[in-house]
Design a protein around this motif. Sequence first.
Motif, PDB file in Angstrom:
ATOM      1  N   GLN A 116     -26.593 -35.911   1.951  1.00  0.00           N
ATOM      2  CA  GLN A 116     -26.663 -34.728   2.799  1.00  0.00           C
ATOM      3  C   GLN A 116     -26.070 -35.033   4.175  1.00  0.00           C
ATOM      4  N   PRO A 117     -24.874 -34.550   4.485  1.00  0.00           N
ATOM      5  CA  PRO A 117     -24.314 -34.759   5.819  1.00  0.00           C
ATOM      6  C   PRO A 117     -25.071 -33.937   6.853  1.00  0.00           C
ATOM      7  N   ASP A 118     -24.989 -34.373   8.090  1.00  0.00           N
ATOM      8  CA  ASP A 118     -25.642 -33.620   9.161  1.00  0.00           C
ATOM      9  C   ASP A 118     -24.984 -32.238   9.267  1.00  0.00           C
ATOM     10  N   PRO A 119     -25.763 -31.160   9.237  1.00  0.00           N
ATOM     11  CA  PRO A 119     -25.178 -29.812   9.237  1.00  0.00           C
ATOM     12  C   PRO A 119     -24.401 -29.483  10.504  1.00  0.00           C
ATOM     13  N   THR A 120     -24.668 -30.206  11.597  1.00  0.00           N
ATOM     14  CA  THR A 120     -23.927 -29.958  12.844  1.00  0.00           C
ATOM     15  C   THR A 120     -22.567 -30.650  12.850  1.00  0.00           C
ATOM     16  N   LEU A 121     -22.280 -31.430  11.800  1.00  0.00           N
ATOM     17  CA  LEU A 121     -21.041 -32.192  11.761  1.00  0.00           C
ATOM     18  C   LEU A 121     -20.098 -31.755  10.646  1.00  0.00           C
ATOM     19  N   THR A 122     -20.509 -30.766   9.866  1.00  0.00           N
ATOM     20  CA  THR A 122     -19.648 -30.392   8.755  1.00  0.00           C
ATOM     21  C   THR A 122     -19.797 -28.925   8.387  1.00  0.00           C
ATOM     22  N   ASN A 123     -18.783 -28.413   7.771  1.00  0.00           N
ATOM     23  CA  ASN A 123     -18.790 -27.134   7.067  1.00  0.00           C
ATOM     24  C   ASN A 123     -17.670 -27.201   6.037  1.00  0.00           C
ATOM     25  N   GLU A 124     -17.317 -26.095   5.439  1.00  0.00           N
ATOM     26  CA  GLU A 124     -16.320 -26.120   4.373  1.00  0.00           C
ATOM     27  C   GLU A 124     -14.950 -26.579   4.858  1.00  0.00           C
ATOM     28  N   ASP A 125     -14.658 -26.373   6.154  1.00  0.00           N
ATOM     29  CA  ASP A 125     -13.357 -26.756   6.685  1.00  0.00           C
ATOM     30  C   ASP A 125     -13.293 -28.223   7.100  1.00  0.00           C
ATOM     31  N   LEU A 126     -14.440 -28.871   7.285  1.00  0.00           N
ATOM     32  CA  LEU A 126     -14.472 -30.247   7.768  1.00  0.00           C
ATOM     33  C   LEU A 126     -14.758 -31.279   6.688  1.00  0.00           C
ATOM     34  N   LYS A 127     -15.392 -30.889   5.590  1.00  0.00           N
ATOM     35  CA  LYS A 127     -15.730 -31.881   4.571  1.00  0.00           C
ATOM     36  C   LYS A 127     -14.456 -32.367   3.877  1.00  0.00           C
ATOM     37  N   PRO A 128     -14.499 -33.559   3.260  1.00  0.00           N
ATOM     38  CA  PRO A 128     -13.302 -34.091   2.591  1.00  0.00           C
ATOM     39  C   PRO A 128     -12.766 -33.135   1.538  1.00  0.00           C
ATOM     40  N   THR A 129     -11.458 -33.084   1.434  1.00  0.00           N
ATOM     41  CA  THR A 129     -10.837 -32.191   0.462  1.00  0.00           C
ATOM     42  C   THR A 129     -11.129 -32.657  -0.964  1.00  0.00           C
ATOM     43  N   GLU A 130     -11.314 -31.711  -1.856  1.00  0.00           N
ATOM     44  CA  GLU A 130     -11.552 -32.020  -3.257  1.00  0.00           C
ATOM     45  C   GLU A 130     -10.227 -32.142  -3.996  1.00  0.00           C
ATOM     46  N   LEU A 131     -10.298 -32.673  -5.205  1.00  0.00           N
ATOM     47  CA  LEU A 131      -9.089 -32.930  -5.969  1.00  0.00           C
ATOM     48  C   LEU A 131      -8.291 -31.656  -6.214  1.00  0.00           C
ATOM     49  N   ASN A 132      -8.986 -30.539  -6.462  1.00  0.00           N
ATOM     50  CA  ASN A 132      -8.266 -29.286  -6.729  1.00  0.00           C
ATOM     51  C   ASN A 132      -7.647 -28.683  -5.469  1.00  0.00           C
ATOM     52  N   GLN A 133      -7.976 -29.249  -4.293  1.00  0.00           N
ATOM     53  CA  GLN A 133      -7.366 -28.798  -3.043  1.00  0.00           C
ATOM     54  C   GLN A 133      -6.132 -29.620  -2.691  1.00  0.00           C
ATOM     55  N   ARG A 134      -5.894 -30.691  -3.433  1.00  0.00           N
ATOM     56  CA  ARG A 134      -4.738 -31.549  -3.162  1.00  0.00           C
ATOM     57  C   ARG A 134      -3.498 -30.940  -3.812  1.00  0.00           C
ATOM     58  N   THR A 135      -2.930 -29.960  -3.151  1.00  0.00           N
ATOM     59  CA  THR A 135      -1.833 -29.177  -3.736  1.00  0.00           C
ATOM     60  C   THR A 135      -0.473 -29.476  -3.115  1.00  0.00           C
ATOM     61  N   PHE A 136      -0.415 -30.257  -2.033  1.00  0.00           N
ATOM     62  CA  PHE A 136       0.854 -30.524  -1.350  1.00  0.00           C
ATOM     63  C   PHE A 136       1.596 -31.643  -2.077  1.00  0.00           C
ATOM     64  N   SER A 137       2.738 -31.321  -2.629  1.00  0.00           N
ATOM     65  CA  SER A 137       3.615 -32.328  -3.224  1.00  0.00           C
ATOM     66  C   SER A 137       4.535 -32.879  -2.128  1.00  0.00           C
ATOM     67  N   GLY A 138       5.356 -33.875  -2.493  1.00  0.00           N
ATOM     68  CA  GLY A 138       6.315 -34.409  -1.533  1.00  0.00           C
ATOM     69  C   GLY A 138       7.298 -33.344  -1.066  1.00  0.00           C
ATOM     70  N   TRP A 139       7.728 -32.475  -1.996  1.00  0.00           N
ATOM     71  CA  TRP A 139       8.653 -31.399  -1.648  1.00  0.00           C
ATOM     72  C   TRP A 139       8.008 -30.425  -0.674  1.00  0.00           C
ATOM     73  N   GLU A 140       6.738 -30.102  -0.888  1.00  0.00           N
ATOM     74  CA  GLU A 140       6.065 -29.150  -0.008  1.00  0.00           C
ATOM     75  C   GLU A 140       5.810 -29.746   1.373  1.00  0.00           C
TER      76      GLU A 140
END
Length: 566
Positions: A75-99
Amino acid sequence: MLSKCISINLHPHLQFSQKRITPCKFPTPLLSANRYTKATSSHIFCSPSLREKCSILISMASAKTDFTSDFNNFQPDPTLTNEDLKPTELNQRTFSGWEMACLWIGLVVGVPSYYLAGSLVDLGMAWWQGIATVVAANIILLIPLILTGHPGTKYGISFPVLARSSFGIRGAHIPTLLRALVGCGWYGIETWIGGEAIFLLLPNFIKQSSLSQNLAWLGTSPLEFACFIAFWFAQLIIVWKGIEGIRELEKYSAPILIILTASFLFWAYSKARGFGHMLSMTSRLSSSEFWSLFFPSLTANISFWATVALNIPDFTRYTKSQRDQIVGQAGLPIFMGAFTFVGLAITCSTEVIFGHVISSPIQLLGQIGGITTIILAILGISLATITTNIAANVVAPANALVNLSPANFTFRRGALLTALIGIAFQPWRLLKSSESFVYTWLVGYSALLGPIGGIILADYYLIHRSKLSVKDLYSLSPNGAYYYSGGYNLAAIAALIIGILPVLPGLLNKVGFLSPIPDSFTVIYNNAWFFSFFSAGFIYWVLSCLKGKQDSPPLEKEPLLPSTSA
């Protein structure tokens, strides 16, 4: 085999001098920085040749495995994280070298980049010297870009979260807000340039109306301000879609911008009957004059993208692998060299075509005239400005505000506040107050961003050896690895101040607030980014070693490797 690789990678310093073999232990995942756990299995002894094979396998494995499952187990401290700050998940890794390359093409193709080499030629350089200076600066900048991007891809963390490692959980607000301030200023400037394009390409009967008369209290005309606000809203629509909207914009804009740029270059070539005039331009500087101009010009060109070099983890956290982030960024010197050549070639051609130099692409497009030209000009300049402005000047300030108060800010809210602050900067006053504003601005803010970059890289590579405790990056526990003194790392703050102070006399002299200064301060200011980057990084490393921080680096598993070994 893979388990041996993990062991070798984490303990490169334990070697037997006679046989050159390495004993390896398995670290326990998600440990705090000050704890170690030995594996119950026996030591594994590996040869140097096996170590080389292992490093390749580790790189390959690191691109395929999700790490956030471990992050979600505590459980991370709620004052230090939200959906925009937590580590990206595998399905969010969408940037290829071309992009990633498309991101940089969108950033590079813009009005400010168009001026870079031309401004150096105006100061006396030969055409090839101006382009070579731009390319050299971007080759140098490519090193911190890739190095700083590494933790973003490895851990899926943004720049504000990475800054917690070096500046402390609370101290991270200092570098992120400084970066945000510069971003807000640039956002206003770029938005004004976009609005100016709309204004200059309006029909003459509108521009000659009473709405085009300046209002003293506003500092500009109502019509120009309306064009500025119209462009402001157009950008906000794209920003509101979040990072995925930005990715799509950059991806599909890049080919359009390349085509429009090539068409513009072909027009200039055919009308001027070649680029002979440009190629015949030689340097007007002596050897000593050239070198006295080269180094401040190199610093200014490095500073041009020093902002993005600092918060590049905000983008690399979405890349599929380290290879994608490296390959995608490797083209930056080529992109900058090519586009500055285009700007210089077209500017030189205008003297042949119109009898006088037209350095502004916006004014040039207005001079060409024609409904088709106007439509393409509005499309091209607007697209070029938006792609540069959103990626370079919105993402970092928005993430900094999210980091400041995760409970109150999301990426969208942070982006909206960034846009509002950009208006408050009143860029029309700033740009009209001095023709050299942008160049003083570039070198001046490099004194702020240079030391931050030096400290972060020294902390990540020299102190922590690229191993962070993700758990502690989201913890306010006094026992956490990055809590330091009440959440502030005094060594980083001291190094930041020491790195900035020697540059201040030169900056104050440049803007006219200080009488003549010793030549040594002028030299330091002309090389502000280099001086502040290396001095602050070195001072931080020394102070951290004196504190004994290097004696207990966090031993953490490779975050993108499988959690079990076989």
